[in-house]
Design a protein around this motif. Structure first.
Motif, short mmCIF file in Angstrom:
data_model
loop_
_atom_site.label_atom_id
_atom_site.label_comp_id
_atom_site.label_asym_id
_atom_site.label_seq_id
_atom_site.Cartn_x
_atom_site.Cartn_y
_atom_site.Cartn_z
N ASP A 136 9.32 16.08 -5.08
CA ASP A 136 8.84 16.10 -3.71
C ASP A 136 7.63 17.01 -3.64
N GLU A 137 7.17 17.34 -2.41
CA GLU A 137 5.96 18.16 -2.27
C GLU A 137 6.14 19.54 -2.90
N LEU A 138 7.32 20.13 -2.67
CA LEU A 138 7.58 21.45 -3.26
C LEU A 138 7.65 21.36 -4.78
N GLY A 139 8.26 20.30 -5.28
CA GLY A 139 8.32 20.10 -6.71
C GLY A 139 6.93 19.95 -7.32
N PHE A 140 6.01 19.31 -6.59
CA PHE A 140 4.63 19.17 -7.06
C PHE A 140 3.97 20.53 -7.18
N ILE A 141 4.18 21.38 -6.16
CA ILE A 141 3.61 22.74 -6.21
C ILE A 141 4.20 23.52 -7.38
N GLN A 142 5.53 23.42 -7.54
CA GLN A 142 6.19 24.15 -8.60
C GLN A 142 5.74 23.70 -9.99
N SER A 143 5.31 22.42 -10.10
CA SER A 143 4.84 21.93 -11.39
C SER A 143 3.51 22.56 -11.79
N HIS A 144 2.85 23.20 -10.81
CA HIS A 144 1.57 23.87 -11.09
C HIS A 144 1.71 25.39 -10.97
N ILE A 145 2.93 25.89 -11.13
CA ILE A 145 3.18 27.30 -10.88
C ILE A 145 2.38 28.22 -11.81
N GLU A 146 2.19 27.81 -13.06
CA GLU A 146 1.44 28.65 -14.00
C GLU A 146 -0.02 28.76 -13.58
N ASN A 147 -0.60 27.66 -13.11
CA ASN A 147 -1.98 27.69 -12.61
C ASN A 147 -2.09 28.58 -11.37
N ILE A 148 -1.08 28.51 -10.52
CA ILE A 148 -1.07 29.33 -9.31
C ILE A 148 -0.99 30.82 -9.68
N LYS A 149 -0.10 31.15 -10.62
CA LYS A 149 0.03 32.54 -11.06
C LYS A 149 -1.27 33.05 -11.67
N ASP A 150 -1.90 32.21 -12.49
CA ASP A 150 -3.16 32.59 -13.12
C ASP A 150 -4.23 32.87 -12.08
N TYR A 151 -4.29 32.03 -11.07
CA TYR A 151 -5.28 32.23 -10.01
C TYR A 151 -5.01 33.53 -9.26
N GLU A 152 -3.75 33.76 -8.92
CA GLU A 152 -3.41 34.97 -8.17
C GLU A 152 -3.71 36.24 -8.96
N GLU A 153 -3.49 36.18 -10.26
CA GLU A 153 -3.72 37.37 -11.07
C GLU A 153 -5.20 37.63 -11.36
N ASN A 154 -6.01 36.60 -11.28
CA ASN A 154 -7.41 36.76 -11.69
C ASN A 154 -8.43 36.58 -10.59
N GLU A 191 0.82 -1.20 0.00
CA GLU A 191 0.00 0.00 0.00
C GLU A 191 0.86 1.26 0.00
N ILE A 192 0.44 2.23 -0.81
CA ILE A 192 1.10 3.52 -0.83
C ILE A 192 0.05 4.55 -1.25
N ASP A 193 0.05 5.71 -0.61
CA ASP A 193 -0.97 6.70 -0.92
C ASP A 193 -0.78 7.27 -2.32
N GLN A 194 -1.86 7.74 -2.89
CA GLN A 194 -1.87 8.17 -4.29
C GLN A 194 -0.92 9.33 -4.56
N PHE A 195 -0.87 10.30 -3.65
CA PHE A 195 -0.02 11.46 -3.86
C PHE A 195 1.46 11.05 -3.84
N SER A 196 1.86 10.25 -2.86
CA SER A 196 3.25 9.80 -2.78
C SER A 196 3.62 8.97 -4.00
N HIS A 197 2.68 8.14 -4.45
CA HIS A 197 2.89 7.30 -5.63
C HIS A 197 3.18 8.18 -6.84
N HIS A 198 2.40 9.23 -7.00
CA HIS A 198 2.59 10.16 -8.12
C HIS A 198 3.96 10.82 -8.05
N CYS A 199 4.34 11.29 -6.86
CA CYS A 199 5.62 11.98 -6.69
C CYS A 199 6.80 11.06 -6.98
N LEU A 200 6.71 9.81 -6.55
CA LEU A 200 7.78 8.84 -6.81
C LEU A 200 7.97 8.62 -8.31
#
Length: 201
Positions: free
Chosen positions: A178-196, A164-173
């Motif tokens: 890592d967790e920060l890398g996951f956030i950074q992979s969505h940086i454009e979506n984050i920027k778009d949200y902040e701007e709009n 057994e392994i959780d879905q998020f950890s499985h994706h990251c592996l």
């Protein structure tokens, strides 16, 4: 100052002989004693792994301890007794294991905090039942195959074990992030949200 994610490699499969440490209740202070928690990176921590078991009180190498056996070179799977990684939380424990060369830990129970720290650092914690663990403990050095995509462990006798392994950890592996890398992979979506977004903090 920008935060940096950990340097991790995507993992899809591990094929290796095992190193067996048939000791139960191995805690994080035995994995890496507290006096060595003086660094913020994993580089070089492998030499302190299981330090007080690997070395005698006078600093000489303990020839009886398995990690001092030349035969374990290029072995990346550690099989340990029940309840591995118990005790205090310290990220240095999986760091030391990884720096030494281990990619996966197998036990019949792995402490929750250690499991979490391991997954965040690309170390695979695998729990198996007592029957499988006893078979692995009794046969050190056998070849195992771990398929990260399917979360399956394969033994030489063709027996397979689902772990057994959780879905998020499985994706990251699988992505090598890592967790920060996951956030950074969505940086454009984050920027778009902040701007709009319609509201301002």
């Amino acid at each position: 100052r920008l935060l940096k994610s950990l340097s991790m490699k995507a993992i899809t499969k591990i094929v290796s002989k095992t190193v067996v440490l048939n000791i139960s209740d191995i805690d994080t202070d035995q994995i890496i004693p507290a006096r060595f928690l003086t660094t913020t990176t994993l580089d070089g921590l492998g030499k302190y792994l299981f330090h007080d078991w690997r070395y005698n009180s006078d600093g000489t190498v303990n020839p009886e301890f398995i990690l001092n056996d030349d035969k374990i070179t290029n072995c990346h799977i550690l099989v340990a007794g029940h309840n591995f990684g118990c005790g205090s939380s310290r990220e240095h424990a999986p760091w030391a294991l990884k720096d030494f060369g281990f990619q996966a830990i197998i036990s019949s129970r792995i402490a929750d905090i250690f499991r979490s720290n391991a997954l965040k650092n690309g170390l695979i914690p695998i729990e198996v039942n007592d029957e499988i663990l006893n078979k692995l403990l009794a046969n050190p050095g056998i070849n195992l195959s771990i398929d990260i995509k399917t979360s399956m462990l394969y033994l030489p006798d063709k027996q397979s074990v689902k772990y057994e392994i959780d879905q998020f950890s499985h994706h990251c592996l699988l992505e090598g992030i890592d967790e920060l890398g996951f956030i950074q992979s969505h940086i454009e979506n984050i920027k778009d949200y902040e701007e709009n977004r319609p509201w301002k903090p």
